[in-house]
Design an enzyme around this catalytic site. Structure first.
Site, PDB file in Angstrom:
ATOM      1  CG  ASN A 105      -0.273  -3.281   8.438  1.00  0.00           C
ATOM      2  OD1 ASN A 105      -0.570  -2.110   8.213  1.00  0.00           O
ATOM      3  ND2 ASN A 105       0.373  -3.637   9.525  1.00  0.00           N
ATOM      4  CG  ASP A 106       2.657  -2.541   4.703  1.00  0.00           C
ATOM      5  OD1 ASP A 106       2.513  -1.820   5.710  1.00  0.00           O
ATOM      6  OD2 ASP A 106       3.566  -3.372   4.581  1.00  0.00           O
TER       7      ASP A 106
END
Lengths: 461, 99
Positions: free
Chosen positions: A386-387
């Site tokens: 994700n990040d």
């Protein structure tokens, strides 16, 4: 004929040599296993020589053997059983034990009193302090990664409270050293406060920062061991402890750098609190895709770049991922794996999992190698990451992760994101990648999603 | 016995060694390496053994016993998980050689 003491010293010399050779050999995947085995031989030599030649009374010797057997057996069983995905917290746990052992040595020296010089007492206390913080801090890190503690405890005035605990601990330490031999009450309080400090320091730190924290505690334990080695006149402990202290410090810096955070930032910033404000900036909706359509898209691509993340580790999906990729390779698709330095819970965590699944090295690329290639990729397949693929880190100055080096998955022609749900990532930040025009979301557990994709690709071919 | 200044020399040289040895390790080995260095500081075991071996009262014996147990856990656990992780890299390397 050399006496026992000389033989012990020689075994320590051999151990120190083997540790350094071992670490050196761990710097290449080919020699890495022999590296840890050489280091193991060193450890065994030093332990046996100490046991045989230390000339302890029989009762104490029996206690030593019982303690080694019980502690070693527990660690052996847990170390053999733990799943590869849970490695980070096991490292935290074993590291904490080392810190605790260093603290115990310091406690023994301090309670015993005697007449060592002020330098020895001070170093014993410093090592005890660092070891205690590393011990309790590592246990909290373990509990967090193991899911025993799910919340980051934060409250107003927390930093002030932590500072107060630190000041009290240092005050007690100074009182203890200057009054040496100090009473057992002062010594006990000193260790209690040092342990509390480790807990209080680690509780507010979010799970995403845990790799850096574990690495830091690893370095700290090394230092504590080095200090206690000085107190005990033990060269093997000084050398091994200091080597680990220096190596761990470097590793911690590398990790913090990969996340574009300073160490102070990780430890004191209460990351994630400001995220809600910046998150509102993202507009757009996530567009879902069926596994069958995603499978067709993958099967008819020229080039697919796979970006694995923590979601893959949690779902234990690495074997399925590799199965899917082998299928794609049979279809003539070029497949590459892009590994972000802090993907998963530790640097190299993804590499370990992919190696477990049998993915060859040459398919795996790190950030600098792969980022230029996303332009030429038909599909970037994001599996539980994700990040590390959030383009806001490049473009949005308001984002808390602005400036963090990311994988440029948004440059690929199509992006398929395999994700459990619509929620935010570990940092609690919305991801601009998920709402791009070329992005499709494949919701579901990574392992189940991979099985569906494998079926879909088979059906397509 | 290690003289104070000599200890400082050992400290300095060991610090440089640690820094240099690690600085050449590829990113893919960072987790096993952290685990490996975690194993290496398990040498604290010999110190804990001496502390317990020379114990002369119950308090020190109890603390020493806990210390040895923890240190043995550090050394054994650190070795087992490091070896398990690194063995997988060897397997992956062989598959690469065959294919």
């Amino acid at each position: 004929m050399p006496n026992g003491s000389t033989l012990t010293q020689l075994s320590y010399l051999a151990a120190a040599f083997l540790f350094i050779v071992g670490l050196k050999r761990m710097s290449s995947p080919v020699t890495a296993v022999s590296g840890v085995r050489w280091a193991g031989v060193g450890m065994l030599l030093a332990t046996i020589a100490t046991l045989v030649f230390m000339g302890a009374p029989a009762t104490n010797l029996v206690l030593v053997v019982i303690a080694i057997a019980s502690g070693g057996a527990l660690a052996w069983v847990s170390g053999k059983r733990v799943a590869m995905t849970d490695m980070p917290q096991m490292i935290a746990l074993y590291n904490g034990m080392g810190g605790g052992a260093a603290a115990a040595i310091a406690a023994v020296q301090l309670y015993r009193g005697g007449e060592p010089g002020i330098v020895h007492v001070t170093i014993a206390a410093v090592g005890g302090f660092i070891g205690s913080v590393s011990f309790s801090g590592s246990l909290i890190a373990f509990a967090k990664l193991q899911g025993l503690i799910t919340k980051s405890v934060r409250f107003a005035g927390q930093r002030l409270l932590n500072l107060a605990v630190l000041v009290i601990t240092l005050g007690l330490g100074i009182a203890m050293v200057s009054a040496h031999p100090a009473g057992p009450l002062v010594i006990s309080l000193f260790f209690v406060f040092a342990l509390v400090l480790g807990i209080a320091m680690t509780l507010p730190i979010g799970g995403a920062d845990m790799p850096v924290v574990i690495s830091l505690y690893n370095a700290l334990t090394g230092l504590a061991v080095g200090f206690e080695g000085f107190v005990l006149d033990n060269a093997a402990m000084i050398i091994a402890g200091t080597v680990v202290g220096a190596a761990g410090t470097l590793l911690t810096q590398l990790m913090a750098k990969a996340m574009n955070r300073s160490l102070a930032n990780v430890l004191f910033s209460n990351f994630g609190e400001g995220a809600a404000a910046g998150a509102g900036a993202i507009t757009g909706t996530q567009k879902a895709i069926e596994a069958s359509d995603a499978g067709v898209m993958l099967a008819f691509s020229q080039k697919v770049i796979v970006v694995p993340g923590y979601g893959m580790a949690v779902a234990q999906a690495q074997h399925k991922v590799w199965e899917l990729c082998q299928l794609l390779i049979e279809h003539g698709v070029t497949v590459r794996f892009a590994i972000h330095p802090v993907a998963g819970r530790m640097p190299g965590h993804m590499n370990v999992l992919l190696a477990e699944a049998g993915v060859p090295y040459e398919l795996i690329a790190d950030l600098d190698e792969i980022n230029a290639e996303f332009d030429t990729a038909d599909v970037a397949l994001i599996i539980g990451a994700n990040d590390v693929v959030n383009p806001d880190a490049r473009a949005n100055r308001a984002s808390p992760i602005y400036g963090m080096p990311i994988l440029n998955a948004d440059k690929a022609k199509n992006v398929i994101v395999v994700k459990r749900g619509q929620g935010q990532g570990f940092s609690g930040i919305d991801n601009a990648l998920f709402v791009l025009d070329q992005t499709r979301m494949l919701y579901g557990d990574a392992q189940a999603a991979m099985s569906q994709l494998i079926q879909a690709v088979k059906a397509a071919g | 016995m290690i003289d104070g200044v000599i200890a400082l020399y050992i400290f300095m040289l060991a610090a440089f060694t640690g820094y240099e040895v690690i600085s050449r390790v590829p990113v893919i080995l960072h987790t096993p390496l952290m685990s490996g260095s975690n194993f290496v500081h398990g040498i604290v075991l010999v110190g804990a053994m001496v502390a317990l071996g020379t114990a002369d009262n119950t308090l020190v014996r109890v603390i020493g016993f806990i210390g040895v147990m923890l240190a043995a856990g550090n050394a054994v656990g650190g070795y087992v998980v490091t070896e398990r992780m690194l063995r997988m890299f060897v397997t992956a390397g062989r598959k690469k050689g065959q294919g």
